[in-house]
Scaffold this active site. Sequence first.
Site, PDB file in Angstrom:
ATOM      1  N   GLU A  90     -46.672  14.594 -17.580  1.00 37.49           N
ATOM      2  CA  GLU A  90     -45.674  15.259 -18.422  1.00 37.49           C
ATOM      3  C   GLU A  90     -46.017  16.741 -18.542  1.00 37.49           C
ATOM      4  O   GLU A  90     -47.168  17.141 -18.434  1.00 37.49           O
ATOM      5  CB  GLU A  90     -45.647  14.542 -19.794  1.00 37.49           C
ATOM      6  CG  GLU A  90     -44.786  15.149 -20.874  1.00 37.49           C
ATOM      7  CD  GLU A  90     -43.294  15.191 -20.569  1.00 37.49           C
ATOM      8  OE1 GLU A  90     -42.916  15.684 -19.501  1.00 37.49           O
ATOM      9  OE2 GLU A  90     -42.509  14.782 -21.456  1.00 37.49           O
ATOM     10  N   ASP A  91     -44.987  17.554 -18.781  1.00 41.61           N
ATOM     11  CA  ASP A  91     -45.218  18.994 -18.865  1.00 41.61           C
ATOM     12  C   ASP A  91     -45.980  19.393 -20.126  1.00 41.61           C
ATOM     13  O   ASP A  91     -46.941  20.157 -20.068  1.00 41.61           O
ATOM     14  CB  ASP A  91     -43.890  19.777 -18.775  1.00 41.61           C
ATOM     15  CG  ASP A  91     -42.818  19.290 -19.758  1.00 41.61           C
ATOM     16  OD1 ASP A  91     -43.083  18.336 -20.525  1.00 41.61           O
ATOM     17  OD2 ASP A  91     -41.714  19.873 -19.759  1.00 41.61           O
ATOM     18  N   ASP A 112     -38.283  24.758 -19.422  1.00 40.00           N
ATOM     19  CA  ASP A 112     -37.051  25.537 -19.502  1.00 40.00           C
ATOM     20  C   ASP A 112     -36.706  25.973 -20.916  1.00 40.00           C
ATOM     21  O   ASP A 112     -37.214  25.432 -21.903  1.00 40.00           O
ATOM     22  CB  ASP A 112     -35.874  24.699 -18.989  1.00 40.00           C
ATOM     23  CG  ASP A 112     -35.432  23.639 -20.013  1.00 40.00           C
ATOM     24  OD1 ASP A 112     -36.295  22.868 -20.463  1.00 40.00           O
ATOM     25  OD2 ASP A 112     -34.238  23.614 -20.376  1.00 40.00           O
ATOM     26  N   PHE A 164     -42.898  28.822 -28.283  1.00 40.56           N
ATOM     27  CA  PHE A 164     -42.041  28.230 -27.258  1.00 40.56           C
ATOM     28  C   PHE A 164     -42.330  28.876 -25.904  1.00 40.56           C
ATOM     29  O   PHE A 164     -42.244  30.090 -25.755  1.00 40.56           O
ATOM     30  CB  PHE A 164     -40.566  28.388 -27.616  1.00 40.56           C
ATOM     31  CG  PHE A 164     -39.691  27.474 -26.803  1.00 40.56           C
ATOM     32  CD1 PHE A 164     -39.569  26.137 -27.133  1.00 40.56           C
ATOM     33  CD2 PHE A 164     -39.038  27.945 -25.673  1.00 40.56           C
ATOM     34  CE1 PHE A 164     -38.800  25.275 -26.360  1.00 40.56           C
ATOM     35  CE2 PHE A 164     -38.259  27.101 -24.896  1.00 40.56           C
ATOM     36  CZ  PHE A 164     -38.145  25.766 -25.241  1.00 40.56           C
ATOM     37  N   ARG A 189     -37.229  27.536 -15.253  1.00 44.12           N
ATOM     38  CA  ARG A 189     -38.101  26.495 -14.692  1.00 44.12           C
ATOM     39  C   ARG A 189     -38.833  26.959 -13.438  1.00 44.12           C
ATOM     40  O   ARG A 189     -39.938  26.508 -13.160  1.00 44.12           O
ATOM     41  CB  ARG A 189     -37.287  25.246 -14.328  1.00 44.12           C
ATOM     42  CG  ARG A 189     -36.714  24.479 -15.508  1.00 44.12           C
ATOM     43  CD  ARG A 189     -36.214  23.108 -15.029  1.00 44.12           C
ATOM     44  NE  ARG A 189     -35.314  22.462 -15.968  1.00 44.12           N
ATOM     45  CZ  ARG A 189     -35.702  21.727 -17.018  1.00 44.12           C
ATOM     46  NH1 ARG A 189     -36.979  21.559 -17.259  1.00 44.12           N
ATOM     47  NH2 ARG A 189     -34.821  21.172 -17.816  1.00 44.12           N
ATOM     48  N   ASP A 224     -45.812  17.890 -27.614  1.00 43.04           N
ATOM     49  CA  ASP A 224     -45.465  18.729 -28.753  1.00 43.04           C
ATOM     50  C   ASP A 224     -45.591  17.837 -30.001  1.00 43.04           C
ATOM     51  O   ASP A 224     -46.686  17.622 -30.501  1.00 43.04           O
ATOM     52  CB  ASP A 224     -44.037  19.217 -28.494  1.00 43.04           C
ATOM     53  CG  ASP A 224     -43.575  20.290 -29.435  1.00 43.04           C
ATOM     54  OD1 ASP A 224     -44.426  20.995 -29.976  1.00 43.04           O
ATOM     55  OD2 ASP A 224     -42.347  20.433 -29.631  1.00 43.04           O
ATOM     56  N   LYS A 283     -37.099  16.646 -16.554  1.00 47.59           N
ATOM     57  CA  LYS A 283     -37.304  17.469 -15.386  1.00 47.59           C
ATOM     58  C   LYS A 283     -38.559  18.337 -15.492  1.00 47.59           C
ATOM     59  O   LYS A 283     -39.063  18.838 -14.505  1.00 47.59           O
ATOM     60  CB  LYS A 283     -36.081  18.404 -15.197  1.00 47.59           C
ATOM     61  CG  LYS A 283     -34.812  17.676 -14.826  1.00 47.59           C
ATOM     62  CD  LYS A 283     -33.641  18.660 -14.700  1.00 47.59           C
ATOM     63  CE  LYS A 283     -32.845  18.579 -15.967  1.00 47.59           C
ATOM     64  NZ  LYS A 283     -31.530  19.280 -15.893  1.00 47.59           N
ATOM     65  N   LYS A 319     -49.634  21.249 -27.459  1.00 44.96           N
ATOM     66  CA  LYS A 319     -49.440  22.043 -28.685  1.00 44.96           C
ATOM     67  C   LYS A 319     -49.854  21.173 -29.864  1.00 44.96           C
ATOM     68  O   LYS A 319     -48.997  20.555 -30.510  1.00 44.96           O
ATOM     69  CB  LYS A 319     -47.953  22.380 -28.855  1.00 44.96           C
ATOM     70  CG  LYS A 319     -47.455  23.605 -28.157  1.00 44.96           C
ATOM     71  CD  LYS A 319     -46.048  23.892 -28.699  1.00 44.96           C
ATOM     72  CE  LYS A 319     -45.176  24.549 -27.678  1.00 44.96           C
ATOM     73  NZ  LYS A 319     -43.780  24.659 -28.146  1.00 44.96           N
TER      74      LYS A 319
HETATM   75  P1  IMP Z   1     -42.330  15.853 -28.007  1.00 43.53           P
HETATM   76  O1  IMP Z   1     -41.697  14.505 -28.050  1.00 43.53           O
HETATM   77  O2  IMP Z   1     -42.004  16.664 -29.225  1.00 43.53           O
HETATM   78  O3  IMP Z   1     -43.799  15.827 -27.717  1.00 43.53           O
HETATM   79  O4  IMP Z   1     -41.519  16.565 -26.885  1.00 43.53           O
HETATM   80  C1  IMP Z   1     -42.015  17.085 -25.759  1.00 43.53           C
HETATM   81  C2  IMP Z   1     -40.849  17.637 -24.962  1.00 43.53           C
HETATM   82  O5  IMP Z   1     -40.233  18.736 -25.651  1.00 43.53           O
HETATM   83  C3  IMP Z   1     -41.338  18.197 -23.653  1.00 43.53           C
HETATM   84  O6  IMP Z   1     -41.256  17.244 -22.629  1.00 43.53           O
HETATM   85  C4  IMP Z   1     -40.413  19.369 -23.415  1.00 43.53           C
HETATM   86  O7  IMP Z   1     -39.272  18.934 -22.722  1.00 43.53           O
HETATM   87  C5  IMP Z   1     -39.984  19.822 -24.781  1.00 43.53           C
HETATM   88  N1  IMP Z   1     -40.777  21.006 -25.243  1.00 43.53           N
HETATM   89  C6  IMP Z   1     -41.655  21.024 -26.268  1.00 43.53           C
HETATM   90  N2  IMP Z   1     -42.189  22.250 -26.417  1.00 43.53           N
HETATM   91  C7  IMP Z   1     -41.638  23.010 -25.445  1.00 43.53           C
HETATM   92  C8  IMP Z   1     -41.785  24.407 -25.074  1.00 43.53           C
HETATM   93  O8  IMP Z   1     -42.562  25.194 -25.644  1.00 43.53           O
HETATM   94  N3  IMP Z   1     -41.050  24.829 -24.017  1.00 43.53           N
HETATM   95  C9  IMP Z   1     -40.198  24.013 -23.339  1.00 43.53           C
HETATM   96  N4  IMP Z   1     -40.023  22.713 -23.652  1.00 43.53           N
HETATM   97  C10 IMP Z   1     -40.726  22.220 -24.701  1.00 43.53           C
HETATM   98 MG    MG Z   2     -39.818  17.254 -21.020  1.00 44.35          MG
END
Ligand code: IMP
Ligand code: MG
Length: 186
Positions: A103-104, A163, A156, A169, A107, A47, A135
């Site tokens: 994508e938002d 969220d 975070f 959100r 990470d 979402k 990040k």
């Molecule tokens: P990745 O697979 O670790 O790159 O995951 C990314 C996902 O983790 C994003 O789509 C977010 O849903 C969640 N996420 C990572 N960092 C944050 C944050 O700082 N705030 C909120 N959601 C986060």
């Molecule tokens: Mg996400």
Amino acid sequence: MERKTLIDDLERVLLTPEEINARVAELGRRITNDFRGEEVRLVGILKGAFMFFADLSRQIDLPVSMDFMAISSYGKATKSSGVVRIIKDLDNDITGKNVIIVEDIIDSGMSLSFLKENLISRGAKSLKICVLLDKPDRRRTQIDVDYVGFTIPDEFVVGFGLDYAEQYRALPMIGVLKPSVYSRKD
Ligand code: IMP
Ligand code: MG
């Protein structure tokens, strides 16, 4: 919960609505230039990306079609293996399409690595990745991201679609949560 109450839970604001708007417009212009004369299929990842997706799509001056996916990790133990579960798949075929994943945040990079491979294997003509936030400190896999809104420190963040426990959100800005908010829930 009232928005004022939600804002009180922020330690500080990282990105104001104005800063986000300006950068999203810039990303839209770049995508418009890069795909001039072509059509693009925007794939939003639910979402977290919904607000970024809505704003970005209105800044792209091209024929755009839209689709959405929802994914989730199997849990902490399997996250390192990059095992990701598709909760909601695309509605439409992407064969021969110029796909841009929206994508938002990136990470560890595990979610986007999975998505990129998965969508390429379906025969997309091209596959680009557009994230609002990056990040880089937390990356655990090498992955090229084509469009990045902002590079942020390893903290975070919530707001503008992102969220914590399904809250925050709807905030129009992006901010860092007060540590006391986590301890309250844990
Ligand atoms: P990745 O697979 O670790 O790159 O995951 C990314 C996902 O983790 C994003 O789509 C977010 O849903 C969640 N996420 C990572 N960092 C944050 C944050 O700082 N705030 C909120 N959601 C986060
Ligand atoms: Mg996400």
